[in-house]
Enzyme design. Structure first.
Site, PDB file in Angstrom:
ATOM      1  N   HIS A   1      -5.613 -10.126  -4.221  1.00  0.00           N
ATOM      2  CA  HIS A   1      -4.295 -10.583  -3.783  1.00  0.00           C
ATOM      3  C   HIS A   1      -3.329 -10.872  -4.926  1.00  0.00           C
ATOM      4  O   HIS A   1      -2.149 -11.114  -4.675  1.00  0.00           O
ATOM      5  CB  HIS A   1      -4.448 -11.811  -2.882  1.00  0.00           C
ATOM      6  CG  HIS A   1      -5.090 -11.455  -1.568  1.00  0.00           C
ATOM      7  ND1 HIS A   1      -6.452 -11.321  -1.446  1.00  0.00           N
ATOM      8  CD2 HIS A   1      -4.561 -11.159  -0.363  1.00  0.00           C
ATOM      9  CE1 HIS A   1      -6.734 -10.970  -0.201  1.00  0.00           C
ATOM     10  NE2 HIS A   1      -5.612 -10.860   0.475  1.00  0.00           N
TER      11      HIS A   1
ATOM     12  N   ASP B   1       0.823  -1.231   0.000  1.00  0.00           N
ATOM     13  CA  ASP B   1       0.000   0.000   0.000  1.00  0.00           C
ATOM     14  C   ASP B   1       0.850   1.272   0.000  1.00  0.00           C
ATOM     15  O   ASP B   1       0.342   2.346  -0.303  1.00  0.00           O
ATOM     16  CB  ASP B   1      -0.911   0.021   1.227  1.00  0.00           C
ATOM     17  CG  ASP B   1      -2.020  -1.013   1.144  1.00  0.00           C
ATOM     18  OD1 ASP B   1      -2.056  -1.743   0.142  1.00  0.00           O
ATOM     19  OD2 ASP B   1      -2.826  -1.096   2.079  1.00  0.00           O
TER      20      ASP B   1
HETATM   21  O1  F6P Z   1      -2.048  -3.826   3.728  1.00  0.00           O
HETATM   22  C1  F6P Z   1      -1.845  -4.492   2.552  1.00  0.00           C
HETATM   23  C2  F6P Z   1      -3.121  -5.098   2.048  1.00  0.00           C
HETATM   24  O2  F6P Z   1      -2.783  -5.717   0.853  1.00  0.00           O
HETATM   25  C3  F6P Z   1      -4.285  -4.116   1.884  1.00  0.00           C
HETATM   26  O3  F6P Z   1      -4.227  -3.379   0.709  1.00  0.00           O
HETATM   27  C4  F6P Z   1      -5.462  -5.031   1.953  1.00  0.00           C
HETATM   28  O4  F6P Z   1      -6.608  -4.360   2.405  1.00  0.00           O
HETATM   29  C5  F6P Z   1      -5.035  -6.046   2.950  1.00  0.00           C
HETATM   30  O5  F6P Z   1      -3.633  -6.102   2.908  1.00  0.00           O
HETATM   31  C6  F6P Z   1      -5.636  -7.408   2.713  1.00  0.00           C
HETATM   32  O6  F6P Z   1      -5.229  -8.276   3.703  1.00  0.00           O
HETATM   33  P1  F6P Z   1      -5.650  -9.804   3.807  1.00  0.00           P
HETATM   34  O7  F6P Z   1      -4.537 -10.604   3.217  1.00  0.00           O
HETATM   35  O8  F6P Z   1      -5.808 -10.046   5.254  1.00  0.00           O
HETATM   36  O9  F6P Z   1      -6.933  -9.991   3.044  1.00  0.00           O
END
Ligand code: F6P
Length: 362
Positions: free
Chosen positions: A284, A144
């Site tokens: 992701h 981010d």
């Molecule tokens: O903080 C990095 C990030 O990729 C964010 O952009 C996103 O909201 C979050 O992690 C998602 O996390 P998780 O893997 O828990 O879904």
């Protein structure tokens, strides 16, 4: 005075991120080749410091080949704060403070110092463990790019490449079918990925958490664009955007779950514009895969400098990038402040100058 170091630990916490393995490799090689230290990998975030069977010796041989690999060889978790550790006991959620166990296990594992790699959550825990006496240094990580104390975090560049490539690919379908394409990218609190990929990918509308927008304004802009003969449009949305209070039917928008905001905006545009709209949530995919050369280099520099901080006894600090140089900042200064996009920045002005729209005025 420089401390006597024989063994250090390395842990990473929070979401995975391209470049984590490059930091680990940089730190392991600099420790062993430069200082003759032993290195222990702490698995699964700080869990490995609570349950010591989750540790692994790291050697130059054992880390061979990890530089281009995404994810992290240590595993990670975005749960498990040792200061407030939630577990289930007899069907009930119970919260424990395991921080003293982390301190004890540093001694049991004979670790003289610890490198913690992570985002704001992990680095806050690192700072607090440091205050309990653990000699700790931090390395900033997040796709981010929203940590205030460093110009850039590793992982951002790779995510930006993925998002830009996706926008390029979606452009062709948008053009062929005359559609509005909505692309939701990551960015929980800050719109860096959306802003940069939107500019790099030639988006028409970019919606950011930092700039309030309305669906009506977005649609007015899209209508004007259509009136100039443009049959398609690209709308890039940061997952953390703040939805306007009401949808086009005058009902409150539901509080979106992760990955839902793009669909809510896509539906609202379709309702007002009566045009074919398609929504893609990159999710992701932006965090996966091999790190870009920029991220490999930055991560390597961070890993090496973390080792040098330890060698100099500069604990309670985090490595960072400032004016292209690797520096460090105290963990106290490094955590708690999110680096947001400034709506008055030259980057936003550049985008507006070439006709991009942020949904605030048409
Ligand atoms: O903080 C990095 C990030 O990729 C964010 O952009 C996103 O909201 C979050 O992690 C998602 O996390 P998780 O893997 O828990 O879904």
């Amino acid at each position: 005075m420089a401390p006597t170091i024989q063994t250090i630990g390395i842990s990473n916490g929070g979401g995975d991120c391209p470049g984590l393995n490059a930091v680990i490799r940089g730190a392991v090689r600099a420790s062993i080749l430069g200082h003759g230290w032993r290195v222990v990998g702490i698995n699964d975030g700080f869990d490995g410091l609570i349950w010591t069977d989750r540790t692994v010796p790291l050697t130059v041989e054992s880390i061979a080949g990890i530089l281009p690999r995404g994810g992290t060889i240590l595993g990670t978790t975005n749960r498990g704060n040792p200061f407030h550790y939630d577990i289930e006991e007899n069907g009930k959620k119970v919260t424990h403070d395991y921080s003293h166990i982390c301190c004890e296990n540093m001694r049991k594992l004979e670790l003289d110092a610890l490198i913690a790699i992570g985002g704001d959550g992990t680095l806050t825990i690192a700072r607090d463990l440091g205050k309990l006496g653990i000699p700790i240094v931090g390395v900033p990580k997040t796709i981010d790019n929203d940590l205030s104390a460093t110009e850039v975090t590793f992982g951002f560049d790779t995510a930006l490449h993925v998002a830009t490539d996706a926008i390029d690919r979606l452009h062709t379908t948008a053009e062929s079918h005359g559609r509005v394409m909505v692309i939701e990218v990551m960015g929980r609190d800050a719109g860096w990925i959306a802003l940069h990929s939107g500019i790099a990918g030639g988006a028409d509308v970019i919606l950011l958490p930092e700039i309030p927008f309305t669906i009506e304004t977005v649609c007015e802009y899209l209508r004007k664009r259509a009136a100039t003969g443009k049959k398609f449009s690209m709308v890039v949305v940061a997952e953390g955007v703040k939805l306007p209070p009401l949808d086009p039917f005058g009902k409150p928008f539901p509080a979106p779950r992760p990955g839902q905001v793009g669909f809510l905006i896509g539906d609202a545009i379709h309702t007002l514009l009566k045009k074919d709209v398609r929504v893609t949530v990159l999710g992701h995919i932006q965090r996966g895969g091999s790190p870009s050369p920029f991220d490999r280099i930055l991560a390597t520099r961070f890993g090496v400098e973390a080792v040098e901080l330890i060698a100099r006894g500069e604990f309670g600090r985090m490595v960072c990038l400032r004016a292209g140089e690797i520096e460090s900042v105290s963990l106290d200064e490094a955590v708690g402040e999110t680096r947001l996009v400034d709506p008055k920045s030259t980057m936003i002005r550049t985008a507006r100058a070439i006709g991009m729209n942020f949904g605030d005025y048409a």
